[in-house]
Design a protein around this motif. Structure first.
Motif, PDB file in Angstrom:
ATOM      1  N   ASP A 155     -68.048 -84.885  73.304  1.00 37.86           N
ATOM      2  CA  ASP A 155     -67.331 -85.681  72.313  1.00 37.86           C
ATOM      3  C   ASP A 155     -68.163 -86.849  71.827  1.00 37.86           C
ATOM      4  N   ARG A 156     -69.037 -87.362  72.675  1.00 37.97           N
ATOM      5  CA  ARG A 156     -70.048 -88.336  72.268  1.00 37.97           C
ATOM      6  C   ARG A 156     -71.330 -88.042  73.022  1.00 37.97           C
ATOM      7  N   VAL A 157     -72.453 -88.232  72.351  1.00 35.75           N
ATOM      8  CA  VAL A 157     -73.766 -88.160  72.978  1.00 35.75           C
ATOM      9  C   VAL A 157     -74.377 -89.545  72.901  1.00 35.75           C
ATOM     10  N   VAL A 158     -74.817 -90.058  74.037  1.00 34.90           N
ATOM     11  CA  VAL A 158     -75.437 -91.378  74.106  1.00 34.90           C
ATOM     12  C   VAL A 158     -76.898 -91.208  74.500  1.00 34.90           C
ATOM     13  N   ALA A 159     -77.773 -91.954  73.850  1.00 30.89           N
ATOM     14  CA  ALA A 159     -79.194 -91.986  74.216  1.00 30.89           C
ATOM     15  C   ALA A 159     -79.604 -93.441  74.401  1.00 30.89           C
ATOM     16  N   PRO A 160     -80.595 -93.709  75.270  1.00 32.80           N
ATOM     17  CA  PRO A 160     -80.987 -95.091  75.529  1.00 32.80           C
ATOM     18  C   PRO A 160     -81.882 -95.699  74.470  1.00 32.80           C
ATOM     19  N   THR A 161     -82.409 -94.884  73.558  1.00 31.95           N
ATOM     20  CA  THR A 161     -83.216 -95.381  72.442  1.00 31.95           C
ATOM     21  C   THR A 161     -82.975 -94.494  71.226  1.00 31.95           C
ATOM     22  N   ARG A 162     -83.262 -95.048  70.051  1.00 32.62           N
ATOM     23  CA  ARG A 162     -83.192 -94.264  68.831  1.00 32.62           C
ATOM     24  C   ARG A 162     -84.212 -93.132  68.879  1.00 32.62           C
ATOM     25  N   ALA A 163     -85.368 -93.395  69.514  1.00 34.38           N
ATOM     26  CA  ALA A 163     -86.403 -92.370  69.617  1.00 34.38           C
ATOM     27  C   ALA A 163     -85.900 -91.158  70.387  1.00 34.38           C
ATOM     28  N   MET A 164     -85.122 -91.367  71.451  1.00 40.96           N
ATOM     29  CA  MET A 164     -84.598 -90.240  72.218  1.00 40.96           C
ATOM     30  C   MET A 164     -83.545 -89.494  71.419  1.00 40.96           C
ATOM     31  N   LEU A 165     -82.709 -90.221  70.692  1.00 37.42           N
ATOM     32  CA  LEU A 165     -81.716 -89.553  69.857  1.00 37.42           C
ATOM     33  C   LEU A 165     -82.394 -88.729  68.766  1.00 37.42           C
ATOM     34  N   ASP A 166     -83.444 -89.277  68.179  1.00 32.07           N
ATOM     35  CA  ASP A 166     -84.196 -88.527  67.182  1.00 32.07           C
ATOM     36  C   ASP A 166     -84.808 -87.264  67.784  1.00 32.07           C
ATOM     37  N   ALA A 167     -85.297 -87.368  69.021  1.00 31.16           N
ATOM     38  CA  ALA A 167     -85.895 -86.207  69.686  1.00 31.16           C
ATOM     39  C   ALA A 167     -84.865 -85.099  69.886  1.00 31.16           C
ATOM     40  N   LEU A 168     -83.647 -85.480  70.232  1.00 29.01           N
ATOM     41  CA  LEU A 168     -82.591 -84.470  70.376  1.00 29.01           C
ATOM     42  C   LEU A 168     -82.372 -83.736  69.058  1.00 29.01           C
ATOM     43  N   GLU A 169     -82.325 -84.489  67.972  1.00 33.45           N
ATOM     44  CA  GLU A 169     -82.078 -83.862  66.679  1.00 33.45           C
ATOM     45  C   GLU A 169     -83.261 -82.981  66.260  1.00 33.45           C
ATOM     46  N   THR A 170     -84.463 -83.389  66.620  1.00 40.61           N
ATOM     47  CA  THR A 170     -85.643 -82.587  66.300  1.00 40.61           C
ATOM     48  C   THR A 170     -85.608 -81.240  67.004  1.00 40.61           C
ATOM     49  N   HIS A 171     -85.207 -81.242  68.262  1.00 41.70           N
ATOM     50  CA  HIS A 171     -85.320 -80.029  69.078  1.00 41.70           C
ATOM     51  C   HIS A 171     -84.042 -79.202  69.153  1.00 41.70           C
ATOM     52  N   TYR A 172     -82.884 -79.822  68.888  1.00 42.48           N
ATOM     53  CA  TYR A 172     -81.632 -79.093  69.091  1.00 42.48           C
ATOM     54  C   TYR A 172     -80.708 -79.119  67.881  1.00 42.48           C
ATOM     55  N   GLY A 173     -81.102 -79.803  66.812  1.00 43.52           N
ATOM     56  CA  GLY A 173     -80.259 -79.870  65.635  1.00 43.52           C
ATOM     57  C   GLY A 173     -79.502 -81.180  65.541  1.00 43.52           C
ATOM     58  N   PRO A 174     -78.742 -81.381  64.465  1.00 41.63           N
ATOM     59  CA  PRO A 174     -78.055 -82.657  64.232  1.00 41.63           C
ATOM     60  C   PRO A 174     -77.117 -83.039  65.378  1.00 41.63           C
ATOM     61  N   VAL A 175     -77.072 -84.337  65.654  1.00 38.91           N
ATOM     62  CA  VAL A 175     -76.151 -84.885  66.661  1.00 38.91           C
ATOM     63  C   VAL A 175     -75.304 -85.936  65.945  1.00 38.91           C
ATOM     64  N   PRO A 176     -74.320 -85.511  65.166  1.00 36.53           N
ATOM     65  CA  PRO A 176     -73.550 -86.469  64.357  1.00 36.53           C
ATOM     66  C   PRO A 176     -72.699 -87.412  65.185  1.00 36.53           C
ATOM     67  N   VAL A 361     -67.275 -97.014  73.778  1.00 42.79           N
ATOM     68  CA  VAL A 361     -67.299 -95.571  73.528  1.00 42.79           C
ATOM     69  C   VAL A 361     -66.125 -94.900  74.219  1.00 42.79           C
ATOM     70  N   TYR A 362     -65.890 -95.243  75.482  1.00 40.78           N
ATOM     71  CA  TYR A 362     -64.776 -94.657  76.216  1.00 40.78           C
ATOM     72  C   TYR A 362     -63.449 -94.923  75.492  1.00 40.78           C
ATOM     73  N   ALA A 363     -63.244 -96.182  75.084  1.00 38.33           N
ATOM     74  CA  ALA A 363     -61.977 -96.550  74.441  1.00 38.33           C
ATOM     75  C   ALA A 363     -61.780 -95.785  73.141  1.00 38.33           C
ATOM     76  N   ASP A 364     -62.851 -95.627  72.357  1.00 36.58           N
ATOM     77  CA  ASP A 364     -62.739 -94.871  71.109  1.00 36.58           C
ATOM     78  C   ASP A 364     -62.252 -93.448  71.377  1.00 36.58           C
ATOM     79  N   LEU A 365     -62.794 -92.831  72.431  1.00 37.80           N
ATOM     80  CA  LEU A 365     -62.430 -91.457  72.733  1.00 37.80           C
ATOM     81  C   LEU A 365     -61.011 -91.356  73.276  1.00 37.80           C
ATOM     82  N   LEU A 366     -60.647 -92.295  74.130  1.00 38.88           N
ATOM     83  CA  LEU A 366     -59.310 -92.243  74.711  1.00 38.88           C
ATOM     84  C   LEU A 366     -58.225 -92.547  73.688  1.00 38.88           C
TER      85      LEU A 366
END
Length: 385
Positions: A155-176, A361-366
Motif C-alpha cells: 500500500d506504500r513503498v518507503v525508501a531512505p533516499t530518492r536515489a533508492m526510490l529511483d532505482a526501484l522504478e528503473t528496475h521494477y517499473g513505476p512506484v506511484p 504514513v501509517y495514519a494515512d493508510l489506517l
C-alpha cells in the motif's frame, strides 16, 4: 503514552540481523514504543546474536519472534519464502496488528487483510548494476518478479533516499505509491571524544563488494595513519570474502557491540567508505554524529545526503582515495571543518523525525477506506525533503 488518533496501536514488523536493517528496525521500534505503539518484530534469516537479541527485548512492549528462513535474496529461497509467509500470516492472526511493516518485498503480496508498508533498504538488481556495471544475470529473474509483485501489492513503498526510490522504478517499473523517509539515529548515543586519534575507520561487511572495503586495503599501506575496519568477515552462507583472501593492510576489528563501535567512532578522525552502492548508510550517519570527517564514494544516494558535508571520491579510483585521505591528515583545520559540517548535517537525520514520518504514513493508510485497494489511491505521494 497512548497513540495519537489515526496511529496504529500494534505493528507487525519484519527484519533480519544480517546488516543495517536490524539497527534501523530497533531504532524505529524504540521510537514507536515511545509513542505508545507496540511492535511485534519477526526476524528472519540467520538468528540474531545474543547482543542483538538483548537490544531488541529491551524495547518496551516489543515482542520478538525468530524464524530462521532464507531471505529473499539468498540462493534458492523459494521453499523458505513460502514457509515464512505461512509463519508470518499465522503470527499476524495471533497478534492482530493494525498494520504490517515489511523490511523486504516478497511477502507484501501475501493476503494480509490490513495495510502494508514495504521499505526498500536495497535490492539485488540495483546492487548488481552498481557493483558490476551491468544488469543482473537472468538467474535473478525469479527474484525480480517477486520484488515487482511485492512493490505492486504494498500500500506504500518507503525508501531512505530518492536515489533508492529511483532505482526501484528503473528496475521494477513505476512506484506511484512511493515515499522517501530518511533513516535516523539518536544523536544522544554517538559522541565525539576530545582525544581524537590520527586514525581512519570504516565499517562494512568485507564480503560485500558494494562496500568496497578492498579499495581501502589497496591504499592503506600508502598512508601514515592506520586504517581500521569493523564488520563481518564472512558471508551469511559461510563463504569467506574474495574466495578466502583477507585484506592485508587493514586492522580488522570484527563485529563490534554498539558501545565498542561508538568508542571507535569517537576516537577516529576520519570515516572512509568508498562505496559503490549505499542506499543510505547508517554507519556513515553514526560516524558523522561522532565527529568524524567523511570520505565517501561518489554515488547518487550519498551525494543526496552529504553534499557540502563530505569529500567524495570515485569508488574505483584508489589514487583519488589515497590523495584525499593524505590531504585530510596534512590539513587539521580542513579536517575539523569537515567534521563539524558532517556532524551538523547528521543532526538533521534524527530518530524522532523518522518516527514522525512513518507515523504519518501509517495514519494515512489506517484512515483510508479499505473498499478501494490502498496502493491505487493516488500517485501524488509527497517526498520528504
Amino acid at each position: 503514552m497512548v497513540p495519537a488518533s489515526g496511529s496504529p496501536r500494534r505493528v507487525l514488523m519484519t527484519a533480519d540481523a544480517v546488516g543495517g536493517v536490524w539497527d534501523y528496525a530497533l531504532e524505529l521500534a524504540g521510537g514507536l514504543a515511545r509513542r505508545g505503539v507496540r511492535v511485534t518484530l519477526a526476524a528472519m534469516g540467520p538468528a540474531p546474536s545474543p547482543a542483538q537479541r538483548a537490544r531488541a527485548i529491551a524495547i518496551p512492549g516489543l515482542g520478538l519472534h525468530l524464524g530462521e528462513f532464507k531471505l529473499e535474496w539468498m540462493e534458492r529461497p523459494e521453499d523458505d519464502l513460502a514457509a515464512a509467509g505461512e509463519w508470518l500470516l499465522d503470527l499476524a492472526e495471533r497478534v492482530a496488528p493494525d498494520l504490517v511493516h515489511l523490511n523486504g518485498y516478497a511477502h507484501a503480496a501475501l493476503p494480509w487483510e490490513r495495510p502494508v508498508v514495504a521499505v526498500a533498504h536495497s535490492c539485488v538488481l540495483s546492487w548488481w548494476q552498481a557493483v558490476h556495471g551491468c544488469p543482473a544475470p537472468a538467474d535473478w529473474r525469479p527474484y525480480a518478479d517477486r520484488v515487482a509483485a511485492g512493490l505492486a501489492a504494498a500500500d506504500r513503498v518507503v525508501a531512505p533516499t530518492r536515489a533508492m526510490l529511483d532505482a526501484l522504478e528503473t528496475h521494477y517499473g513505476p512506484v506511484p505509491h512511493g515515499r522517501v523517509i530518511w533513516n535516523g539515529r539518536d544523536g544522544g548515543t554517538w559522541h565525539p571524544r576530545p582525544d581524537r586519534e590520527p586514525t581512519v575507520i570504516s565499517v562494512g561487511r568485507i564480503w560485500d563488494e558494494a562496500k568496497n572495503i578492498r579499495a581501502l586495503d589497496r591504499v592503506a599501506a600508502e598512508l601514515d595513519w592506520p586504517v581500521v575496519v569493523a564488520g563481518s568477515r564472512r558471508h551469511p552462507d559461510g563463504r569467506s570474502p574474495g574466495g578466502g583472501a583477507m585484506p592485508a593492510n587493514l586492522r580488522l576489528l570484527g563485529h563490534l557491540r554498539p558501545d565498542e563501535l561508538a568508542d571507535w567512532y569517537g576516537r577516529a578522525a576520519v570515516f572512509a567508505l568508498p562505496a559503490r552502492y549505499e542506499p543510505f548508510g547508517l554507519s556513515i550517519l553514526e560516524a558523522a554524529l561522532s565527529g568524524c570527517a567523511l570520505v565517501l564514494g561518489d554515488v547518487p544516494s550519498l551525494r543526496e545526503l552529504w553534499t557540502g558535508a563530505a569529500v567524495f571520491v570515485p569508488p574505483d579510483d584508489p589514487a583519488a582515495l589515497a590523495r584525499e585521505l593524505r590531504r585530510m591528515a596534512a590539513d587539521p583545520p580542513r579536517l575539523r571543518a569537515l567534521a563539524t559540517a558532517a556532524r551538523q548535517r547528521a543532526r538533521s537525520y534524527g530518530t524522532e523525525r523518522m518516527v514522525a514520518r512513518y507515523l504519518d504514513v501509517y495514519a494515512d493508510l489506517l484512515d483510508a477506506p479499505r473498499s478501494i485497494p490502498l496502493h491505487r489511491e493516488s500517485a501524488a505521494v509527497p517526498l520528504e525533503r
